[in-house]
Each structure stands twice: as C-alpha cells, then as structure tokens.
Write an enzyme that holds these catalytic residues in place. Structure first.
Site, short mmCIF file in Angstrom:
data_model
loop_
_atom_site.label_atom_id
_atom_site.label_comp_id
_atom_site.label_asym_id
_atom_site.label_seq_id
_atom_site.Cartn_x
_atom_site.Cartn_y
_atom_site.Cartn_z
N TYR A 1 -15.99 16.38 -16.00
CA TYR A 1 -16.42 14.98 -15.95
C TYR A 1 -17.46 14.81 -14.84
CZ TYR A 1 -16.00 10.09 -14.52
OH TYR A 1 -16.25 8.81 -14.14
N ASP B 1 -6.94 18.65 -14.76
CA ASP B 1 -7.11 17.25 -15.16
C ASP B 1 -6.84 17.19 -16.66
OD1 ASP B 1 -8.12 14.83 -16.12
OD2 ASP B 1 -9.84 14.80 -14.76
N ARG C 1 0.82 -1.22 0.00
CA ARG C 1 0.00 0.00 0.00
C ARG C 1 0.85 1.27 0.00
NH1 ARG C 1 -1.81 2.49 4.42
NH2 ARG C 1 -1.57 0.66 5.71
N LYS D 1 -7.32 5.77 -18.91
CA LYS D 1 -7.65 6.18 -20.28
C LYS D 1 -6.42 6.10 -21.18
CE LYS D 1 -11.61 7.29 -18.40
NZ LYS D 1 -12.02 6.34 -17.42
N1 PLP Z 1 -11.07 12.55 -15.22
C1 PLP Z 1 -11.67 12.41 -16.40
C2 PLP Z 1 -11.59 13.52 -17.40
C3 PLP Z 1 -12.39 11.24 -16.70
O1 PLP Z 1 -12.99 11.12 -17.89
C4 PLP Z 1 -12.45 10.22 -15.72
C5 PLP Z 1 -13.21 8.98 -15.98
O2 PLP Z 1 -13.89 8.82 -16.96
C6 PLP Z 1 -11.81 10.41 -14.50
C7 PLP Z 1 -11.12 11.59 -14.28
C8 PLP Z 1 -11.88 9.37 -13.43
O3 PLP Z 1 -10.98 8.35 -13.71
P1 PLP Z 1 -11.08 6.88 -13.07
O4 PLP Z 1 -12.29 6.23 -13.66
O5 PLP Z 1 -9.78 6.25 -13.45
O6 PLP Z 1 -11.23 7.05 -11.60
#
Ligand code: PLP
Length: 405
Positions: free
Chosen positions: A123, A196, A70, A221
C-alpha cells in the site's frame, strides 16, 4: 415502561445550589445489572474512582475497568478481543486507524538503526511511512519481491534484518504472499514476520496460524465494512502486543469508542459479506478479462495470475472483493471510463458494501516516484476496484456502461 427508577431513591433535586450547578450534576446513569442484548456504547472520555484504594486496584489491572479514553475503553477492548478470537491470537489491541497499527508494530520491533525488509508492492501509504519515518538513520529499509523467496532470504541475511513486513494480498495488484514459506524463512533466521491482512480479513485467512508473528488490519476497510469507521488493529502474542499497547497509548493513537462500537457491529456480518465480496469479485474478474479495452486483470481467481495455485491453497473461500485492471488509453481512457459509470463511485478507500473504484496513480500511490510506480505495475491505466455485495449483474452492467462511454 422503564424497569429502573429515573430518579434514584433519596436523590432529591438539590435546591441548595445554583441552577447552573444543578444542571451540571443532575441525573444519574444507572449501569443495569443485566447486560444489553447488544453492546452498549461507552462514550465516556474518563472514568470516576470511588476512592484511592480503587485507583490503586484499577491501575494495577486487578479488575475489569477503565481509566481514561486514550487508554482504551470497553468498546475498544471488546473489538480487540473479538479480533484476537478470530485471528487465533493471544492478544490484540485496537488503534485509531490502520497506519497507527502498522507504525506501532514497526516502532516497537525496530530499535534505532535496525534493518527492515518489506515487500515492494505494498500500500502506498505504508511505503510512505517506511520512506519518511523509518528511512536511515531511524532504520534501514530494503524492498524485495515477496514472491521470490530466495530474494527475500538473501535480503534478510545481507541486512541482518529484524523484521519482514508484507501484505497477505497486496494493494492494489493482488499479489499473494506465501505466508507459510515466508514464515519458514523468518523462523529460521529469527526475524519477526508482520503481515497486513487488510484485503483478506480473518474471515478468509489467519496469518498467525501460517506462522506470522503479528497481523495488522486497517479496520476502516472490510472489518468495519460500511465505509463509516476509521480504525486499526494488531494481533499476536501478548509479549509483542504489550509494548504496542503502551506505544499506542503514549502516542494517543488508540481507537475511538464509537468507531470500535461500529466496527464490532460490522464484524457480525463479516463472514457473509466476505463470501459475497469474493464470489462477486470472481465473476467481475472473469467479465473484465473478456473486455477488449482491458489489457490485464490482476486477480488470483484467474489462471493468468502468477499465484493462482497458491491462492487456491491459501484462500479456499476466495480472496475478497479487491481486484485491479489495466485499461487501454492511459489516463484519458481512465477518465472516459470513470465518467461513464453510474453507480460505482470514485472512492479512495475500499472494503465497503458498495462497489467503489480508485485510481491508484493519483491516490494510494501518489507519493511514489512515477518510475517506481510503473516498475511495480501500477500504470496510468491501472484502476483498483473494490467489488461490493450488490447483485453482481448490476455491478457488471455499470462497468459495461463505463466501457461504452
Ligand atoms: N493497509 C492497507 C492494505 C490499506 O489499503 C490501507 C489503507 O488504504 C491501510 C493499511 C491504512 O489504513 P487506514 O487508512 O485505516 O490508516
């Protein structure tokens, strides 16, 4: 032929113990003195210590080592190190998924009661995180239109915000954040800028070089790239990453070893993949714009996009594979279209090598009030396409099949 002894000199089978004890201790993993040509997977959940002196040395961080799964293992450290290099960051730390990276970045920079300003078109999962975990009294959340710098600045001043949070390319409508302009405001006001950059990846933009303080990614992604990883990462100055690392360890949200190993492997082809994702998405956007049943295409390569010029400046190599489009006929039209697709699967993730499609109203933006969704421009006809790296003619042929149904 093995180059090392399968049984070490002097390691005889121990006949003094019960076979059930022997099986627990049999065999010895020999760490080769020369490195594997590609990184080995360290799947150990915990590490042995020679003696208490070594315990002290390792806990003090004096030698490259590992303690406990961890706390992060060698694969997580390798992946985070790679991201730090690619982002031009002093430091980075990998997490279990994108949401834990975002949460750690916010939790460590928002004291109880502090104010946060975030872009409205983020998101859906992040929107829900903000509304459920950071709503008053934990913090004060104000949403703004990040393309309107005057509105952003006014909200930051009015709320005395500590953090401005936005997405480099917004999900799902591909708004383009003017990171230079936003950073100029946050620097002037002493606000932390968190970006992000999941949709872009460091192959297309390095937000820190444009003035952001922290960059977060859902590694799930493009960074992983093959739809088989769940991970996140956050990069920035060590003074900001140190508390994030501790927070992620305390909350048990560090990256899994195997996911870090897969993500590192995925990273090797990131540049090539992003080139193809970007060029395919440009062609698909132009095609969709020519289809009568498509009311609107949201893609920065199109002159109709409000931030077309900004995107050209910030993303000279393209904006990756994401785009959205609004289909005539609302939910029924969407249903008919989706049934007509042959290869493009309905997948509520993105950024993998295969082209996939998602319906944001029932997936990423499901948790948003319908009125807010509509205000954001995510309508009952909005589809989000993650354009893959296949031959572009085949992607367009499949979409055409959907429009014919
Ligand atoms: N940020 C964006 C722009 C996303 O599209 C997503 C998920 O679709 C996330 C963060 C969250 O990522 P995770 O599903 O790996 O937690």
């Amino acid at each position: 032929m093995a180059t090392g002894p399968e049984r070490r000199e002097g390691m005889q089978a121990d006949h003094t113990v019960h076979p059930n004890t022997a099986v627990v201790h049999a065999g010895h993993f020999v760490t080769p003195v020369n490195e594997g040509a590609s990184p080995p997977l360290y799947q150990a959940a915990a590490y042995r210590f020679r003696d208490l002196a070594q315990v002290e040395e390792i806990y003090a961080g004096n030698v490259p080592s590992a303690i406990y799964g961890r706390y992060g293992g060698p694969n997580g450290a390798q992946f985070a190190g790679a991201i730090a290099e690619l982002e031009g960051a002093q430091s980075a730390f990998a997490s279990a998924n994108g949401m834990s990276a975002i949460d750690a970045a916010l939790a460590t920079n928002l004291p109880v009661g502090a104010a946060l300003v975030a872009t409205r078109d983020i998101y859906g999962g992040t929107y829900e995180l903000l509304m459920h975990e950071y709503a008053a009294p934990r913090a004060q959340v104000t949403f703004v239109d990040q393309s309107n710098c005057a509105e952003v600045e006014a909200a930051l001043i009015r709320t005395q915000a500590r953090v401005l949070y936005t997405e480099a390319l917004t999900n799902p409508l591909m708004g383009v954040a003017d990171i230079d302009a936003l950073a100029a405001i946050t620097k002037r006001l002493g606000v932390l800028l968190i970006i992000d950059a999941t949709f872009a990846s460091p192959a297309l933009i390095q937000p820190l070089a444009h003035g952001a303080d922290l960059v977060v990614h859902s590694v799930t992604k493009y960074l992983g790239g093959h739809g088989d990883v769940g991970a996140g990462v956050v990069a920035g100055r060590e003074e900001l990453i140190a508390p994030i690392r501790e927070h992620l360890i305390r909350t048990g949200a560090t990256v899994a070893h195997f996911d870090a190993w897969l993500a590192t492997r995925g990273l090797r082809t990131l540049g090539l993949r992003m080139e193809r994702h970007s060029s395919n998405a440009n062609r698909v956007a132009a095609y969709l714009a020519s289809v009568p049943a498509v009311l609107r295409v949201h893609h920065p390569s199109l002159a109709s996009h409000a931030q077309h010029e900004l995107a050209k400046r910030l993303y000279p190599q393209g904006t990756g594979g994401m785009l959205a489009f609004d289909l005539a006929g609302g939910r029924d039209g969407v249903d008919r279209f989706l049934r007509g697709l042959r290869r493009i699967a309905i997948v509520h993730s993105l950024g993998e090598v295969a082209t996939t499609i998602g319906y944001s109203a029932v997936s990423s933006h499901r948790g948003l009030p319908a009125q807010l969704r509509e205000e954001l421009g995510v309508t009952d006809g909005t589809l989000r396409l993650s354009v893959g790296i296949e031959h572009c003619d085949d992607i367009i042929a499949d979409l055409a099949q959907g429009f014919r149904s």
